[in-house]
Design a protein around this motif. Structure first.
Motif, PDB file in Angstrom:
ATOM      1  N   LEU A  94      44.672  28.484  43.359  1.00 31.27           N
ATOM      2  CA  LEU A  94      43.533  28.896  42.880  1.00 31.27           C
ATOM      3  C   LEU A  94      43.500  29.118  41.386  1.00 31.27           C
ATOM      4  O   LEU A  94      42.726  29.805  40.571  1.00 31.27           O
ATOM      5  N   SER A  95      44.730  28.630  40.575  1.00 31.96           N
ATOM      6  CA  SER A  95      44.944  28.935  39.328  1.00 31.96           C
ATOM      7  C   SER A  95      43.920  28.455  38.390  1.00 31.96           C
ATOM      8  O   SER A  95      43.433  27.478  38.704  1.00 31.96           O
ATOM      9  N   ILE A  96      43.952  29.028  37.277  1.00 29.54           N
ATOM     10  CA  ILE A  96      43.246  28.473  35.951  1.00 29.54           C
ATOM     11  C   ILE A  96      41.585  28.535  36.309  1.00 29.54           C
ATOM     12  O   ILE A  96      41.054  27.266  36.471  1.00 29.54           O
ATOM     13  N   ASN A  97      41.197  29.462  36.832  1.00 28.56           N
ATOM     14  CA  ASN A  97      39.760  29.560  37.175  1.00 28.56           C
ATOM     15  C   ASN A  97      39.198  31.098  36.556  1.00 28.56           C
ATOM     16  O   ASN A  97      39.649  31.607  35.506  1.00 28.56           O
ATOM     17  N   ASN A  98      38.152  31.331  37.142  1.00 27.98           N
ATOM     18  CA  ASN A  98      37.583  32.642  36.722  1.00 27.98           C
ATOM     19  C   ASN A  98      37.257  33.664  37.779  1.00 27.98           C
ATOM     20  O   ASN A  98      36.244  34.458  37.742  1.00 27.98           O
ATOM     21  N   PHE A  99      38.248  33.596  38.508  1.00 28.36           N
ATOM     22  CA  PHE A  99      38.118  34.643  39.985  1.00 28.36           C
ATOM     23  C   PHE A  99      38.274  35.905  39.337  1.00 28.36           C
ATOM     24  O   PHE A  99      39.181  36.359  38.251  1.00 28.36           O
ATOM     25  N   GLU A 100      37.870  36.722  40.187  1.00 31.99           N
ATOM     26  CA  GLU A 100      37.875  38.138  39.905  1.00 31.99           C
ATOM     27  C   GLU A 100      38.075  39.240  41.000  1.00 31.99           C
ATOM     28  O   GLU A 100      37.890  38.629  42.070  1.00 31.99           O
ATOM     29  N   GLY A 101      38.445  40.644  40.786  1.00 36.42           N
ATOM     30  CA  GLY A 101      38.644  41.242  41.817  1.00 36.42           C
ATOM     31  C   GLY A 101      39.934  41.422  42.497  1.00 36.42           C
ATOM     32  O   GLY A 101      40.858  40.659  41.944  1.00 36.42           O
ATOM     33  N   ASN A 102      40.129  41.955  43.553  1.00 40.50           N
ATOM     34  CA  ASN A 102      41.178  42.382  44.206  1.00 40.50           C
ATOM     35  C   ASN A 102      41.945  41.014  45.278  1.00 40.50           C
ATOM     36  O   ASN A 102      40.918  40.323  45.738  1.00 40.50           O
ATOM     37  N   VAL A 103      43.086  40.819  45.081  1.00 39.44           N
ATOM     38  CA  VAL A 103      43.639  39.489  45.711  1.00 39.44           C
ATOM     39  C   VAL A 103      44.119  40.185  47.153  1.00 39.44           C
ATOM     40  O   VAL A 103      45.076  41.137  46.795  1.00 39.44           O
ATOM     41  N   PRO A 104      43.903  39.608  48.169  1.00 40.27           N
ATOM     42  CA  PRO A 104      44.160  40.226  49.488  1.00 40.27           C
ATOM     43  C   PRO A 104      45.853  40.222  49.456  1.00 40.27           C
ATOM     44  O   PRO A 104      46.484  39.374  48.961  1.00 40.27           O
ATOM     45  N   ILE A 105      46.228  40.989  50.531  1.00 41.11           N
ATOM     46  CA  ILE A 105      48.006  41.037  50.689  1.00 41.11           C
ATOM     47  C   ILE A 105      48.294  40.860  52.142  1.00 41.11           C
ATOM     48  O   ILE A 105      49.364  40.658  52.595  1.00 41.11           O
ATOM     49  N   GLU A 106      47.118  40.062  52.776  1.00 36.40           N
ATOM     50  CA  GLU A 106      47.299  39.839  54.307  1.00 36.40           C
ATOM     51  C   GLU A 106      47.676  38.379  54.469  1.00 36.40           C
ATOM     52  O   GLU A 106      47.198  37.841  53.464  1.00 36.40           O
ATOM     53  N   GLY A 107      48.313  38.021  55.741  1.00 35.06           N
ATOM     54  CA  GLY A 107      48.452  36.683  55.956  1.00 35.06           C
ATOM     55  C   GLY A 107      49.156  35.972  55.013  1.00 35.06           C
ATOM     56  O   GLY A 107      50.184  36.047  54.277  1.00 35.06           O
ATOM     57  N   VAL A 108      48.567  34.788  54.631  1.00 34.48           N
ATOM     58  CA  VAL A 108      49.101  33.797  53.799  1.00 34.48           C
ATOM     59  C   VAL A 108      49.430  34.285  52.202  1.00 34.48           C
ATOM     60  O   VAL A 108      50.129  33.772  51.452  1.00 34.48           O
ATOM     61  N   PHE A 109      48.562  35.361  51.697  1.00 37.76           N
ATOM     62  CA  PHE A 109      48.788  35.991  50.611  1.00 37.76           C
ATOM     63  C   PHE A 109      50.041  36.629  50.556  1.00 37.76           C
ATOM     64  O   PHE A 109      50.424  37.420  49.359  1.00 37.76           O
ATOM     65  N   GLN A 110      50.813  36.959  51.538  1.00 36.00           N
ATOM     66  CA  GLN A 110      52.133  37.611  51.570  1.00 36.00           C
ATOM     67  C   GLN A 110      53.154  36.634  50.864  1.00 36.00           C
ATOM     68  O   GLN A 110      54.190  36.999  50.735  1.00 36.00           O
ATOM     69  N   ASN A 111      52.880  35.397  50.887  1.00 37.37           N
ATOM     70  CA  ASN A 111      53.899  34.493  50.310  1.00 37.37           C
ATOM     71  C   ASN A 111      53.395  34.029  48.920  1.00 37.37           C
ATOM     72  O   ASN A 111      52.511  33.070  48.990  1.00 37.37           O
ATOM     73  N   ALA A 112      54.316  34.136  47.966  1.00 36.92           N
ATOM     74  CA  ALA A 112      54.339  33.681  46.379  1.00 36.92           C
ATOM     75  C   ALA A 112      54.217  32.418  46.371  1.00 36.92           C
ATOM     76  O   ALA A 112      53.810  31.838  45.343  1.00 36.92           O
TER      77      ALA A 112
END
Length: 1007
Positions: free
Chosen positions: A582-600
């Motif tokens: 999702l890089s190089i966009n205009n997303f805002e707010g909190n990034v989740p930390i569950e599930g796949v979001f635990q893997n950088a």
């Protein structure tokens, strides 16, 4: 007369009492073992109907005993009753094409009158019962397509009257018994699709009546079976997919005058195609594909007017010159041709217009992956019978002929990776049967014909990497069968049609690197079969639509757009997702930390300045938590003062630590900046990003060689150079990529060894989008990685080696690797630990000489202290690959030459056993090491890669002794304690000693 009648009456009564009743009882028992749902098929088998009137039962005219039982094709289940052995007058037994399980009853051996036995196409298992070979009157024995195991007993030779033997498509192992030579009446032998091995016995030469033989898809080895020259009546010979080698005799065609079908594909045959094959007037099918044939394709095949199939693909036929395709002119005389496949050869020259005069019955024309130039003839539409055309990966130019629209039965059109141009003709839409259209990686321009929507059976539509313009036709979204839609790297404008939601079967959607804009339609979420969606490099705006139903999705790339809003939390539940960019966009707010979001390594969100939170590895700013103001009260004042003082002291302490780290980092940066020009200056003249982009055709997937931890590798032909090179493009968004780049530069700048991949130059620049770009340019290794040779079943067929590695070739490769490690550890001015040795990092040249590559984790050991090691660890998080990394690395141990020795030991065991250390066979305490150790020395052949035992070894070669010595070296390299491991210098000496002992020379020429 009265006496005769009396005797006849007594015999009849006896048969009725004993013979008929035995047959009746046997058949009723057989019926009782049939699965209950299928017994209705045998409803006539009851005591109210005379035995000889039972359905599928035949009786003798005199004695009225059961002589024939034909239950073929009734889809009966259950098992075969042993009572079948009581049908002692049985001559013909057909149980084929059913679902019988279990084993063949031993009682079948009692059927001494049996002549025809067929139990093929069932689920029978176990061994072939020895009693079966008591049926010495058998003329036909067919047991193909079952699950029989073990070996063919030598008792097979007792069936001397046998005319037809079919044991194909089972799990039979072992060697073909020499007693097969006793079957001198045999006319047809089928043993294909088993696991049989060894050489084809000389005794088979006695089968002079042979008309058909099929031994395909086994592990038979040795030279071409010259026994076939004793079979002048042979009409069918199929020995494809074995391990046979040698050249084909020049007079082969003269010795097999009646041959109609000759299949020799997927072996290791060398030499040229015998021109005498063109003298066989009855020849209908010729398949010698996937061998090592060279030379030209004889134009005299034009004399074989009965020829229907010619499959010579996957060889080295041709000389890249204009005369290579003359045989196509001659084939216009073969009016029965149905299939021509000469793909993956070295055929050059322009495509002759004479191909339009080939047989009107031609349904399959495959010329892909050659060096063919020119254009496709305008009258290609004359070949009205064509169902598949393959011209991909050639050098074709010109336009796509409109006459293709006449090929109403065409289902597959492969033209990708050529140099064709012009518009895509609208007449393509007339091919309503078209299922696969591959036009990617050409220079087609103009708009996509909206009439393509008429191709209602389209499954795969590939138009990527062209110069197509205009909007994406909404009509394409009306093709309900579409599975893959690939339109990337074109010049499309407009938005993604909202009708995309009608593509319910869509698995892959690739629209990256176009000029698309607008919001993504909400209907996109209706494509519930989606596994991969690539929309990067466009100007899509708005929020991500609800695609929460994509539960099977594996890849989502929405990077480099103008998307906004928050990141949907449902991505966390996509358990199969391995890429979310999702890089190089205009997303805002909190990034989740569950599930796949635990893997950088799975989630990429950089370039969104208003994102916060997430796991620490994403390096995002923390999210501010607003708390409502509370009333101040006097008792809390002292607490606030204490807290304030504590915070102040902590701040000063942190400031002091940060200052120290800043000075240390500035010093290190100064050293690094001073070293970088020296590092790169040791190479040839550096090359620009633009040159690399042009040399790789825009980093096209058609030039992709592979990918690693920190980058992707492409093949390229640099400006002014004559040799192909390998370009490793670093993924600078991957943490540790810069350190990997510098590690390779430092490691390889001053070292020289013939078994190292040579680093030619480097590129440190900015790409056309202003992003940091770094690449390393190496010499190209044409034979690919050792990993591909050891595990060819894991790669696409087109990338598989045409042969397997012989014992000596494997021994040479591990000696090459050991030699270079010894050089790095001892003979360099500073010891170097590679830190990531594995088969995919060992590359092979044309002669199968090994070259070690990928020094992205290498360490110069004399410059390494504990502090820098821990810093490297925290920044890269990588110390080798699971299964190959030394056990001490898992407990925080420092990089060392002993770790390389362990990795080499694992690699050696994998080379000779053919099993990865991560094979599903291993788990817990049962590892590749214990698996190998438990087999030495008595069972060493049980664990060895089977192909080693059948290629290039002389008769009587002591393979067990040789393998035991080699594998022992590997085990000693894998000792748990680093200090107990064999030094690489000792490993080299011992392996060379084994080679000299068993192969008499230091290095035998490679086959």
């Amino acid at each position: 007369m009265r006496l005769f009648l009396l005797v006849s009456f007594i015999v009849f009564v006896y048969l009725e009492t004993y013979g008929f009743s035995d047959d009746r009882q046997a058949l009723l028992q057989l019926r009782s073992q049939v699965s209950e749902k299928k017994r209705v098929v045998l409803s006539s088998w009851n005591n109210s109907v005379p035995l000889c009137n039972w359905d599928k039962v035949r009786c003798g005219l005199k004695h009225k005993r059961v002589t024939g039982l034909n239950l073929g094709g009734l889809q009966l289940g259950g098992v075969i009753s042993p009572y079948i052995g009581n049908l002692s007058f049985l001559i013909s037994l057909n149980l084929s094409d059913n679902s019988f399980g279990g084993t063949i009853p031993h009682e079948v051996g009692s059927l001494l009158r049996l002549r025809y036995l067929s139990m093929s196409l069932n689920f029978l298992e176990g061994e072939l019962p020895s009693g079966l070979f008591n049926c010495t009157r058998l003329l036909k024995l067919s047991l193909h397509s079952n699950h029989f195991v073990q070996y063919i007993p030598s008792e097979l030779g007792s069936l001397k009257k046998l005319l037809v033997l079919n044991l194909g498509k089972n799990n039979l192992k072992g060697k073909l018994p020499a007693s097969i030579g006793n079957l001198t009446s045999l006319k047809s032998l089928s043993l294909g699709y088993n696991d049989m091995q060894g050489e084809i016995p000389d005794d088979i030469a006695r089968l002079t009546q042979m008309a058909g033989i099929s031994l395909s898809n086994n592990y038979f080895s040795g030279n071409f079976p010259f026994h076939v020259y004793n079979w002048p009546s042979l009409e069918v010979l199929s020995i494809s997919s074995n391990r046979l080698y040698g050249s084909l005799r020049p007079d082969l065609g003269n010795l097999l005058p009646k041959i109609r079908t000759l299949f020799l594909g997927s072996n290791y045959f060398t030499g040229v195609i015998p021109t005498t094959l063109t003298n066989i007037s009855n020849l209908q099918a010729l398949g010698i594909e996937n061998n090592k044939l060279r030379g030209s394709i004889p134009w005299s095949f034009g004399k074989v007017q009965n020829l229907q199939i010619m499959a010579l693909n996957g060889n080295s036929l041709g000389s890249y010159s204009s005369g290579d395709l003359e045989f196509l002119d001659a084939l216009t005389n073969c009016t029965q041709l149905v299939r021509i496949n000469v793909a993956r050869n070295r055929l050059g020259g322009p495509l002759p217009t004479s191909i339009t005069n080939l047989s009107r019955d031609l349904s399959d024309l495959q010329l892909g992956k050659n060096f063919i130039s020119g254009s496709i003839p305008h009258d290609i539409g004359n070949l009205i019978g064509l169902q598949s055309i393959g011209l991909q990966e050639n050098m074709l130019t010109g336009l796509l002929p409109a006459s293709l629209g006449k090929l109403s039965g065409l289902g597959e059109l492969y033209l990708y990776s050529n140099r064709m141009s012009g518009h895509i003709p609208s007449s393509i839409a007339n091919i309503t049967m078209l299922a696969e259209l591959y036009l990617s990686n050409n220079s087609f321009d103009g708009m996509v014909p909206s009439s393509l929507g008429n191709c209602s059976q389209m499954l795969y539509l590939y138009l990527g990497f062209n110069k197509l313009t205009g909007i994406i036709p909404w009509e394409i979204m009306q093709i309900p069968s579409l599975i893959h839609l690939v339109l990337e790297s074109n010049l499309f404008t407009g938005s993604l049609p909202k009708d995309v939601g009608q593509l319910q079967n869509l698995v892959l959607l690739t629209l990256g690197d176009n000029k698309l804009s607008g919001q993504l339609p909400q209907t996109l979420g209706n494509c519930l079969s989606m596994k991969a969606i690539f929309l990067q490099g466009n100007s899509f705006g708005g929020s991500i639509p609800d695609i929460s139903g994509f539960l099977g999705v594996e890849s989502v790339d929405l990077s480099n757009n103008n998307l906004s809003g928050s990141i949907p939390r449902y991505f966390a539940s996509f358990s199969l997702l391995w890429l979310l960019n999702l890089s190089i966009n205009n997303f805002e707010g909190n990034v989740p930390i569950e599930g796949v979001f635990q893997n950088a390594s799975t989630v990429l969100v950089f370039g969104n300045k208003n994102l916060c939170g997430g796991i620490r590895e994403l390096q995002l700013k923390p999210c501010l938590v607003e708390t409502p103001p509370r009333r101040a009260d006097h008792p809390s004042l002292l607490k606030k003062v204490v807290i304030g003082v504590s915070v102040g002291i902590s701040f000063l302490l942190l400031l002091f630590i940060a200052s120290l780290r800043w000075f240390r980092k500035r010093k290190n940066d100064h050293l690094t900046n001073n070293q970088t020009p020296l590092t790169l200056g040791a190479f040839h003249e550096k090359i620009s990003y633009g040159d690399l982009r042009n040399a790789t055709d825009g980093f096209s997937s058609s030039n992709l060689i592979g990918s690693g931890s920190f980058g992707t590798v492409f093949k390229a032909l640099l400006p002014g150079e004559s040799n192909v090179v390998a370009v490793k493009v670093l993924n600078m968004q991957r943490r540790g990529a810069m350190k990997s780049f510098m590690a390779e530069c430092k490691s390889l700048k001053d070292i020289r060894h013939r078994n190292l991949v040579k680093l030619l130059t480097a590129c440190s620049s900015i790409d056309f989008k202003g992003n940091e770009f770094k690449a390393l340019i190496y010499e190209f290794m044409p034979s690919g990685s050792l990993d591909v040779w050891l595990h060819p079943e894991e790669v696409e067929e087109v990338h598989r080696p045409l042969t397997t590695l012989a014992l000596l070739e494997r021994l040479n490769i591990v000696i090459d690797v050991a030699s270079v490690l010894d050089y790095l550890h001892v003979q360099c001015h500073e010891p170097i630990a590679h830190c990531d040795l594995k088969p995919s990092n060992v590359l092979l040249d044309n002669d199968l000489t090994a070259h070690v590559s990928d020094f992205g984790l290498a360490q110069l050991l004399l410059k390494f202290d504990e502090g820098s090691f821990l810093n490297q660890l925290s920044s890269s998080g990588v110390r080798g690959t699971i299964g190959y990394a030394a056990p001490e690395y898992g407990m925080g141990g420092q990089p060392s030459i002993h770790g390389d020795v362990y990795s080499f030991g694992v690699l050696l065991l994998e080379v000779f056993t053919g099993k990865r250390p991560t094979n599903e066979l291993f788990g817990g305490n049962f590892t590749l090491l214990s698996y190998t150790k438990s087999a030495l020395p008595e069972r060493v052949l049980d664990i060895a890669d089977k192909s080693i035992c059948h290629k290039g070894l002389r008769v009587g070669f002591p393979i067990s002794e040789c393998l035991t010595l080699v594998l022992d070296v590997g085990l000693r390299c894998c000792e748990e304690s680093p200090s107990n491991r064999l030094a690489m210098s000792e490993a080299v000496k011992e392996l060379i000693s084994v080679r000299e002992k068993f192969f008499k020379s230091r290095r035998t020429a490679r086959s």
